[in-house]
Structures are given as C-alpha cells and as structure tokens.
Design an enzyme around this catalytic site. Structure first.
Site, mmCIF file in Angstrom:
data_model
loop_
_atom_site.group_PDB
_atom_site.id
_atom_site.type_symbol
_atom_site.label_atom_id
_atom_site.label_comp_id
_atom_site.label_asym_id
_atom_site.label_seq_id
_atom_site.Cartn_x
_atom_site.Cartn_y
_atom_site.Cartn_z
ATOM 1 C CE1 TYR A 116 -4.057 2.015 0.825
ATOM 2 C CE2 TYR A 116 -2.694 3.038 2.495
ATOM 3 C CZ TYR A 116 -3.855 3.023 1.750
ATOM 4 O OH TYR A 116 -4.802 3.999 1.930
ATOM 5 C CE LYS B 193 -3.605 4.889 -1.212
ATOM 6 N NZ LYS B 193 -4.681 5.322 -2.118
HETATM 7 P P1 NAP Z 1 -13.559 2.616 1.432
HETATM 8 O O1 NAP Z 1 -14.532 3.193 2.392
HETATM 9 O O2 NAP Z 1 -13.100 1.206 1.617
HETATM 10 O O3 NAP Z 1 -14.196 2.772 -0.054
HETATM 11 C C1 NAP Z 1 -13.485 2.263 -1.139
HETATM 12 C C2 NAP Z 1 -14.158 2.701 -2.421
HETATM 13 O O4 NAP Z 1 -13.362 2.235 -3.528
HETATM 14 C C3 NAP Z 1 -15.547 2.075 -2.612
HETATM 15 O O5 NAP Z 1 -16.335 2.994 -3.336
HETATM 16 C C4 NAP Z 1 -15.261 0.848 -3.474
HETATM 17 O O6 NAP Z 1 -16.388 0.436 -4.250
HETATM 18 C C5 NAP Z 1 -14.154 1.398 -4.368
HETATM 19 N N1 NAP Z 1 -13.280 0.360 -4.925
HETATM 20 C C6 NAP Z 1 -12.512 -0.523 -4.262
HETATM 21 N N2 NAP Z 1 -11.857 -1.333 -5.112
HETATM 22 C C7 NAP Z 1 -12.252 -0.964 -6.365
HETATM 23 C C8 NAP Z 1 -11.971 -1.454 -7.676
HETATM 24 N N3 NAP Z 1 -11.135 -2.470 -7.896
HETATM 25 N N4 NAP Z 1 -12.572 -0.838 -8.726
HETATM 26 C C9 NAP Z 1 -13.416 0.191 -8.534
HETATM 27 N N5 NAP Z 1 -13.715 0.706 -7.327
HETATM 28 C C10 NAP Z 1 -13.153 0.112 -6.253
HETATM 29 O O7 NAP Z 1 -12.218 3.467 1.345
HETATM 30 P P2 NAP Z 1 -11.899 4.963 1.879
HETATM 31 O O8 NAP Z 1 -11.401 4.849 3.262
HETATM 32 O O9 NAP Z 1 -12.998 5.877 1.524
HETATM 33 O O10 NAP Z 1 -10.613 5.292 0.976
HETATM 34 C C11 NAP Z 1 -10.675 6.022 -0.244
HETATM 35 C C12 NAP Z 1 -9.264 6.310 -0.702
HETATM 36 O O11 NAP Z 1 -8.571 7.052 0.295
HETATM 37 C C13 NAP Z 1 -8.422 5.047 -0.957
HETATM 38 O O12 NAP Z 1 -7.580 5.248 -2.060
HETATM 39 C C14 NAP Z 1 -7.608 4.933 0.302
HETATM 40 O O13 NAP Z 1 -6.410 4.228 0.084
HETATM 41 C C15 NAP Z 1 -7.365 6.398 0.625
HETATM 42 N N6 NAP Z 1 -7.011 6.639 2.008
HETATM 43 C C16 NAP Z 1 -7.879 6.308 3.017
HETATM 44 C C17 NAP Z 1 -7.517 6.555 4.335
HETATM 45 C C18 NAP Z 1 -8.421 6.226 5.489
HETATM 46 O O14 NAP Z 1 -7.973 6.372 6.652
HETATM 47 N N7 NAP Z 1 -9.647 5.814 5.273
HETATM 48 C C19 NAP Z 1 -6.266 7.130 4.610
HETATM 49 C C20 NAP Z 1 -5.419 7.456 3.571
HETATM 50 C C21 NAP Z 1 -5.807 7.218 2.263
HETATM 51 P P3 NAP Z 1 -17.523 -0.583 -3.624
HETATM 52 O O15 NAP Z 1 -18.334 0.218 -2.640
HETATM 53 O O16 NAP Z 1 -18.318 -1.016 -4.793
HETATM 54 O O17 NAP Z 1 -16.779 -1.700 -2.955
#
Ligand code: NAP
Length: 242
Positions: free
Chosen positions: A154, A158
């Site tokens: 990851y 990133k």
């Molecule tokens: P999340 O709640 O797990 O949501 C993930 C989203 O990505 C969902 O809409 C999912 O669709 C979609 N997705 C996953 N795999 C996919 C694929 N192969 N093709 C198309 N869509 C896909 O994640 P989040 O926490 O909102 O994170 C969003 C972004 O922010 C990510 O890139 C993550 O790495 C980054 N981020 C998050 C955090 C954190 O603390 N949460 C911190 C740093 C960075 P479905 O609903 O259909 O499954």
C-alpha cells in the site's frame, strides 16, 4: 451537450469518495460515481447527489482493468459531454508483514491503487487537453510519505501516486491541467473500521481521526479554488506528518 462542469470520482459509492462527490455536487458539478460492486451504496450516493440538484450516474467497473477504465471514461464523456475533474480515489488494502506478503496481495494493491490512476488518467488527460482545462486529484496517503510496517504494498502504491502527480503536473501545466495529491491521515471509513481508534488518536496531534468530509473539502479546494496550485501533496492528517 451539457455545459455544466463534470467530475469523475472513482470509488465514490462509500467513504471518502462519496464525501468528495457530495462536496463537488454542492459546488455545482455533475458527478460520475464509479464503484466496484456495492450497488446499494452506489445507488444511494447517486440519489443523494440528485437531491442536491445535479446530474449523477453510477458506473460499475474494476479500476484495475485498463480496458474497463478506457471504456467507461469514453461512456462518461459521451453521456456527460465533458470531464473537468478526475479524482483517482478508489483503493484497497491487503495488509501484512512483508516477509509473509505474497505476490497476489502485492499485485492487487498496486493494480487497484496505482495502475488504476494510469488507466483512468490516460484517456481523461487527452479529453482535458482538448478542453485546455482540467484538474486531477490523486488520493495518496501519509504512508506514501512516511512508510508503514505491514503496508509495504500500500505504501509503495501511495508513494507511486506522489511521483506520478509531480511528473504529470510538469507535463500538463502548460495545458492548464493541474495535478495534485492528497495525503490523508487516519479517516473514519470502512477501510479503518477495524482499527483501535482510541489508541490511534493518542498519537495524532489533534487527538482525533479525520472524517471523509475533511478530505472532501481539500478536494474541493484543489479542484475549484486552488487555480495556481499544481504538483502538490496536501496532507490532511490532524498534524501526523509535519
Ligand atoms: P472505502 O470506504 O473502503 O471505499 C473504497 C471505495 O473504492 C468504494 O467505493 C469501493 O467500491 C471502491 N473500490 C474498491 N476497489 C475498487 C476497484 N477495484 N474498482 C473500482 N472501485 C473500487 O475506502 P476509503 O477509506 O474511503 O478510501 C478512499 C481512498 O482514500 C483510498 O484510495 C484509500 O487508500 C485512501 N485513504 C484512506 C484513508 C483512510 O484512513 N480511510 C487514509 C489514507 C488514504 P464498492 O463500494 O463497490 O466496494
């Protein structure tokens, strides 16, 4: 063809992507929501966006597939008429110590979090170049800046997004296309729901986790207001990385 501005947000059915979609809809953008498989969540997001008064539609495809990304970008362009903002947000984790990490978990994370940005941005940037305007925002992470034990795959993805962002900003600046990244800290979504939030909060200078809306406001700034900002990595992390 609509003359309203249009944003594509990958992974906008839930979490950070959904909050970004709502924030950009409030700023007047029509929204293409993309997602992987959660139809119920995607339909709910689209209906909330329509309630704000914008045009919105959901597109189900795997961002790790180049063919699917190209097909869907073409479809979105045809149906919405233009593409002004791309938020490369969809992402997954497959955490584990490196000595036990297999190639499947390495490749899944690199394909979904990093290669997807190439697959989406390649066709979108060509459309933006013709429009002579656009904004691309890549969802990186603080671990792409500082690394994290148990997240070699990851963190690599990133960090890759950060190099991608800076290089593309240099290539596309003269075409009035801005490319920036956001490095969120710990944000309360499904991705972090199994973590011990109280323990994590102790290590954050602001003593709390962030909310998806905190990231969405930064996305809105980079998409709409920061018109002389490009090639930057904006940390939104409560002071974790300073
Ligand atoms: P999340 O709640 O797990 O949501 C993930 C989203 O990505 C969902 O809409 C999912 O669709 C979609 N997705 C996953 N795999 C996919 C694929 N192969 N093709 C198309 N869509 C896909 O994640 P989040 O926490 O909102 O994170 C969003 C972004 O922010 C990510 O890139 C993550 O790495 C980054 N981020 C998050 C955090 C954190 O603390 N949460 C911190 C740093 C960075 P479905 O609903 O259909 O499954």
């Amino acid at each position: 063809m609509s003359e309203k501005k249009v944003a594509i947000i990958t992974g906008a059915s839930r979490g950070i992507g959904k909050a970004c979609a709502i924030e950009l809809a409030k700023a007047g953008y029509d929204i293409a929501v993309t997602y992987a498989g959660n139809d119920e969540a995607a339909n709910k997001t689209v209906s909330e966006l329509k309630d704000i008064g914008v045009n919105a539609k959901a597109y189900k495809f795997d961002v790790a597939s180049e063919e699917a990304c190209c097909e869907n970008v073409a479809k979105i362009h045809e149906e919405f008429g233009r593409i002004d903002v791309l938020v490369n947000n969809a992402g997954i984790t497959r955490d584990g110590l490196f000595i036990r990490m297999n190639a499947e978990n390495w490749n899944a994370v690199i394909n979904t979090n990093l290669n997807s940005a190439f697959y989406m941005t390649n066709p979108v940037s060509k459309i933006m170049m013709k429009q002579r305007e656009g904004a691309i925002i890549n969802m990186s992470s603080i671990v792409g800046v500082m690394g994290n034990a148990g997240q070699a795959n990851y963190s690599a993805a990133k960090a890759g997004l950060i190099g991608f962002t800076k290089s593309l900003a240099k290539e596309l600046g003269s075409r009035n296309i801005r490319v920036n990244a956001i490095a969120p800290g710990f944000i309360q979504t499904d991705m972090t729901k199994d973590l011990d939030t109280e323990k994590i909060a102790e290590h954050i200078p602001m003593k709390k986790l962030g909310q998806p809306e905190d990231i969405a406001k930064a996305v809105k700034f980079l998409a709409v207001d920061g018109l002389y900002v490009t090639g930057q990595v904006l940390g939104v992390d409560g002071g974790l990385v300073v």
